[in-house]
Scaffold this active site. Structure first.
Site, PDB file in Angstrom:
ATOM      1  N   CYS A 197     -56.915 -14.067  24.053  1.00 12.70           N
ATOM      2  CA  CYS A 197     -56.417 -13.098  23.102  1.00 12.70           C
ATOM      3  C   CYS A 197     -57.140 -12.467  22.142  1.00 12.70           C
ATOM      4  CB  CYS A 197     -55.302 -13.866  22.237  1.00 12.70           C
ATOM      5  SG  CYS A 197     -54.049 -14.755  23.140  1.00 12.70           S
ATOM      6  N   ARG A 243     -51.632  -7.593  19.104  1.00 11.20           N
ATOM      7  CA  ARG A 243     -51.219  -8.325  20.073  1.00 11.20           C
ATOM      8  C   ARG A 243     -51.082  -9.850  19.616  1.00 11.20           C
ATOM      9  NH1 ARG A 243     -55.273 -10.222  24.967  1.00 11.20           N
ATOM     10  NH2 ARG A 243     -53.690 -10.881  26.442  1.00 11.20           N
TER      11      ARG A 243
END
Length: 302
Positions: A197, A243
């Site tokens: 991530c 995100r």
């Protein structure tokens, strides 16, 4: 008529490139023999992980960039002498491949292809050809696996920074969120900000995206090119923040199953779409600033 005469805007010499490519068949066969085993190992191993899925994409784009430049490269290097510097670079590339393949050092094994391709261009078409294909070779750097120690050293601070920004933003807009290290707790859910991530690999991939955009757009303004290149790093960080933020909100509003499904299905798409939109937005802003600067500079010159 000269062999450099133009036909439909393309040099006749470039139109004959399929015939010239026949001379490259032995070289291509040698590269295939060397690197097909490497590619098989990468696809079955490292490139199948979430952190390294950008590898085959970078390779495909680099091949497209080289193909795109090939006609112009061939025409520009016609009659150019080869360079003796190709031989030491060729030997270096073979040594890197041999050491990397035998000792399982991927940074050497994968990186050797750049040196070998550069050497072949120097030995067959000269420095002009290498200059024409420099960006395609440079772009291949982004598919080279990074050393684990470097990845670990950079990834943790990046994850901490992303986690902190996500916590602050969501808390500011009223969400019940707290953070412990790289673990975010929102409501009854806990989310670990993983390497995929907000790790170095993600930043590396977004850097490649930004440089590809710069190469395709090719602005005439030096200010615009340099400023956008500098802005790619904060744009990459911001895209990572968005995100993780979207993933956190999906989990909070729709449950853990939805968050996990989003993570594996759409998180990567959100990341790259966000980064691309940010790059285009910043580029548009720089265009506006650059246009304002030019009249001011012209008036000062007058």
């Amino acid at each position: 008529m000269s062999e450099y005469a133009m036909a439909s805007g393309v040099p006749i010499n470039a139109q004959k490139q399929p015939l010239h490519l026949l001379a490259w068949l032995p070289l291509i066969a040698g590269l295939i023999a060397l690197y097909v085993p490497t590619l098989v190992d990468l696809f079955l191993g490292l490139w199948s992980s979430d952190e390294q899925k950008h590898g085959p994409i970078v390779l495909a784009i680099a091949c497209w960039l080289a193909y795109r430049k090939w006609p112009a490269m061939w025409a520009a290097s016609e009659g150019e002498p080869s360079s003796v510097w190709g031989w030491p670079i060729f030997v270096l590339g073979l040594l890197l491949y041999a050491v990397g393949r035998s000792q399982d050092i991927l940074i050497f094994e994968v990186g050797s292809v750049i040196w070998l391709l550069a050497a072949l261009l120097l030995l067959t078409r000269g420095p002009v050809a290498l200059k024409a294909q420099w960006f395609a070779l440079f772009f291949m750097l982004f598919m080279i696996p990074l050393p684990g120690a470097l990845v670990d050293a950079v990834t943790l601070p990046m994850k901490m920074a992303v986690s902190y920004v996500v916590e602050q933003v969501l808390f500011w807009v009223g969400y019940p969120i707290a953070r412990t290290g790289v673990i975010l707790q929102i409501g009854q859910y806990k989310l670990l900000v993983a390497d995929a991530c907000a790790g170095l690999h993600t930043l590396f991939t977004l850097e490649a995206l930004g440089l590809l955009y710069l190469n395709i757009v090719r602005h005439d303004s030096l200010f615009r090119n340099v400023a956008l290149a500098i802005c790619i790093v904060p744009i990459s960080f911001t895209a990572n923040v968005i995100r993780v933020m979207v993933l956190t909100l999906v989990t909070y509003h729709f449950g853990d199953a939805a968050g996990q499904g989003f993570l594996h299905g759409f998180a990567g798409m959100v990341l790259f779409l966000t980064a691309l939109l940010l790059i285009i937005g910043v580029d548009s802003l720089l265009q506006f600033v650059d246009r304002r600067r030019k009249p001011a500079g012209a008036m000062a010159g007058a």
